[in-house]
Design a protein around this motif. Sequence first.
Motif, PDB file in Angstrom:
ATOM      1  N   VAL A 225       0.852  -1.185   0.000  1.00 54.02           N
ATOM      2  CA  VAL A 225       0.000   0.000   0.000  1.00 54.02           C
ATOM      3  C   VAL A 225       0.890   1.239   0.000  1.00 54.02           C
ATOM      4  O   VAL A 225       1.859   1.320   0.761  1.00 54.02           O
ATOM      5  N   VAL A 226       0.562   2.203  -0.855  1.00 55.61           N
ATOM      6  CA  VAL A 226       1.183   3.526  -0.799  1.00 55.61           C
ATOM      7  C   VAL A 226       0.245   4.442  -0.024  1.00 55.61           C
ATOM      8  O   VAL A 226      -0.922   4.605  -0.388  1.00 55.61           O
ATOM      9  N   ALA A 227       0.766   5.012   1.062  1.00 52.72           N
ATOM     10  CA  ALA A 227      -0.016   5.932   1.889  1.00 52.72           C
ATOM     11  C   ALA A 227       0.379   7.363   1.545  1.00 52.72           C
ATOM     12  O   ALA A 227       1.563   7.725   1.647  1.00 52.72           O
ATOM     13  N   LEU A 228      -0.584   8.162   1.138  1.00 56.70           N
ATOM     14  CA  LEU A 228      -0.362   9.546   0.726  1.00 56.70           C
ATOM     15  C   LEU A 228      -0.879  10.472   1.817  1.00 56.70           C
ATOM     16  O   LEU A 228      -2.077  10.512   2.099  1.00 56.70           O
ATOM     17  N   ARG A 229       0.033  11.202   2.415  1.00 58.78           N
ATOM     18  CA  ARG A 229      -0.298  12.077   3.541  1.00 58.78           C
ATOM     19  C   ARG A 229      -0.059  13.526   3.134  1.00 58.78           C
ATOM     20  O   ARG A 229       0.790  13.819   2.302  1.00 58.78           O
ATOM     21  N   ILE A 230      -0.824  14.426   3.734  1.00 56.47           N
ATOM     22  CA  ILE A 230      -0.702  15.830   3.350  1.00 56.47           C
ATOM     23  C   ILE A 230       0.452  16.507   4.095  1.00 56.47           C
ATOM     24  O   ILE A 230       1.428  16.926   3.510  1.00 56.47           O
ATOM     25  N   LEU A 231       0.315  16.612   5.410  1.00 55.33           N
ATOM     26  CA  LEU A 231       1.269  17.375   6.208  1.00 55.33           C
ATOM     27  C   LEU A 231       1.459  16.739   7.578  1.00 55.33           C
ATOM     28  O   LEU A 231       0.554  16.088   8.093  1.00 55.33           O
ATOM     29  N   PRO A 232       2.603  16.960   8.203  1.00 57.31           N
ATOM     30  CA  PRO A 232       2.783  16.543   9.590  1.00 57.31           C
ATOM     31  C   PRO A 232       2.215  17.566  10.558  1.00 57.31           C
ATOM     32  O   PRO A 232       2.015  18.731  10.202  1.00 57.31           O
ATOM     33  N   GLY A 233       1.923  17.122  11.768  1.00 53.55           N
ATOM     34  CA  GLY A 233       1.622  18.045  12.854  1.00 53.55           C
ATOM     35  C   GLY A 233       0.188  18.482  12.992  1.00 53.55           C
ATOM     36  O   GLY A 233      -0.127  19.258  13.884  1.00 53.55           O
ATOM     37  N   VAL A 234      -0.705  18.017  12.123  1.00 52.73           N
ATOM     38  CA  VAL A 234      -2.138  18.307  12.257  1.00 52.73           C
ATOM     39  C   VAL A 234      -2.777  17.087  12.904  1.00 52.73           C
ATOM     40  O   VAL A 234      -2.744  15.996  12.345  1.00 52.73           O
ATOM     41  N   ASP A 235      -3.356  17.250  14.082  1.00 49.08           N
ATOM     42  CA  ASP A 235      -3.636  16.066  14.884  1.00 49.08           C
ATOM     43  C   ASP A 235      -4.617  15.099  14.238  1.00 49.08           C
ATOM     44  O   ASP A 235      -4.442  13.890  14.309  1.00 49.08           O
ATOM     45  N   VAL A 236      -5.657  15.605  13.554  1.00 51.17           N
ATOM     46  CA  VAL A 236      -6.578  14.648  12.951  1.00 51.17           C
ATOM     47  C   VAL A 236      -5.903  13.855  11.835  1.00 51.17           C
ATOM     48  O   VAL A 236      -6.166  12.669  11.644  1.00 51.17           O
ATOM     49  N   LEU A 237      -4.992  14.487  11.092  1.00 49.62           N
ATOM     50  CA  LEU A 237      -4.272  13.770  10.046  1.00 49.62           C
ATOM     51  C   LEU A 237      -3.300  12.766  10.655  1.00 49.62           C
ATOM     52  O   LEU A 237      -3.176  11.628  10.179  1.00 49.62           O
ATOM     53  N   GLU A 238      -2.607  13.171  11.707  1.00 50.82           N
ATOM     54  CA  GLU A 238      -1.692  12.255  12.388  1.00 50.82           C
ATOM     55  C   GLU A 238      -2.452  11.081  13.002  1.00 50.82           C
ATOM     56  O   GLU A 238      -1.988   9.938  12.992  1.00 50.82           O
ATOM     57  N   GLN A 239      -3.640  11.352  13.542  1.00 47.56           N
ATOM     58  CA  GLN A 239      -4.438  10.286  14.145  1.00 47.56           C
ATOM     59  C   GLN A 239      -4.978   9.337  13.077  1.00 47.56           C
ATOM     60  O   GLN A 239      -5.066   8.124  13.299  1.00 47.56           O
TER      61      GLN A 239
END
Length: 405
Positions: A225-239
């Motif tokens: 699986v390739v996981a595409l993430r936007i940015l670090p440090g935004v808690d809902v994205l990190e969660q």
Amino acid sequence: MRTGLKPVLRTAVALVGASALIALAGCTTDPTVEPGGGEGGGEDSSEEWFDQKLYDRQFEERDVVPEGPEDKPYLQMINPEMGDTSEFKSEGGKKMCFANASISNPWRQTGWITMNEQLKDLKKNGVITEMETRDAQDNDDTQIADIDYFISEGDCDGFIISPNSTSAITPAVERACKTDKPVIVFDRGVETDCAVTFIHPIGGFAWGIDTSQFLIDNLEKGDKVVALRILPGVDVLEQRWAAAEKLFGEADIEVVDYFTEGDPAEIKKVVSDELAKGDVQGVWMDAGDGAVSAVEAFEDAGKDYPVMTGEDELSFLRKWKDTDMTAMAPVYSNFQWRTPLLAAEMIFKGEEVPTEWVLPQSPITAEDLDEYLDRNKGMPDGHYAKFGGEDLSGFPEVWQDRVIP
């Protein structure tokens, strides 16, 4: 800010509980948080953001039938603990002051349009006379100055705040609370409970659970699986990522993750580079911006479509329909942009509101894809299917024309 072209490879994950943070949403960076590990994100980041208690709570909330009117999801509540607002009860129209993180992406633009249509209805009814808004343009310092401006201005009857990031905005929210005017926080969270209500969908862990489990159910052990993430440090994205990484590791799914800033060109390059190395069976995203670019990378490479999770942005839903690929669209309920204004109306009437107002958050599946495409006919690709504004006076033209106030 790092965009991370080198991935971090994981096949097993050990996650450690961290102190709970209130869930938030969006696409901005908390400068107090540094991503750990390699350029692709890192295990330290996941460990910091994983909270077993909050994970368990959101896991269970996914199956809770919300209280409230069935046809008004923006007024529904999951397991509400009601708070007394009688101290704020007063007559006459009110001026609200809104400190917004930004309208820099399609999700926030859709919500902003919906919020302004809700405001028009409340103005007609004399509930709110004005909403002065300041846009921080994804900048913590700007938003702190915006909130302090509202406080010093002294003519706000209440505050609505959608924080740019978690810890940096907390002191400014606390200063707003000390004015003894009602403070409503929504969408993104802060590290204080001084607000009268905090409004948000279930949260990032719920998103991560729904999406990763869908991929796991449709993949085999050892698949990539390739996981595409936007940015670090935004808690809902990190969660979102912490939950997904945990479950992928337990299921023996090979995962590589990248930060892309949601840039379609970057997304396409990342996926194309991974396909050049070998087969990729799945794509996971922590937000759906640029999802179509990921699909196009498979088409350009002549590869079979992946099992994929995107978001309820119409561009992805339409691509999903056209390709008939195995997919799911998680939702971070865009209709939440209506709720703060309706909560303000309740607060000034002295009615109880939930101290934490948790809204429903249900993914779009293959079974209801056609329904949501039909309900959103004529809407632009950047529109979000579960925007919840069908009963507002400007529907559908305002959203079709993409009128940004």
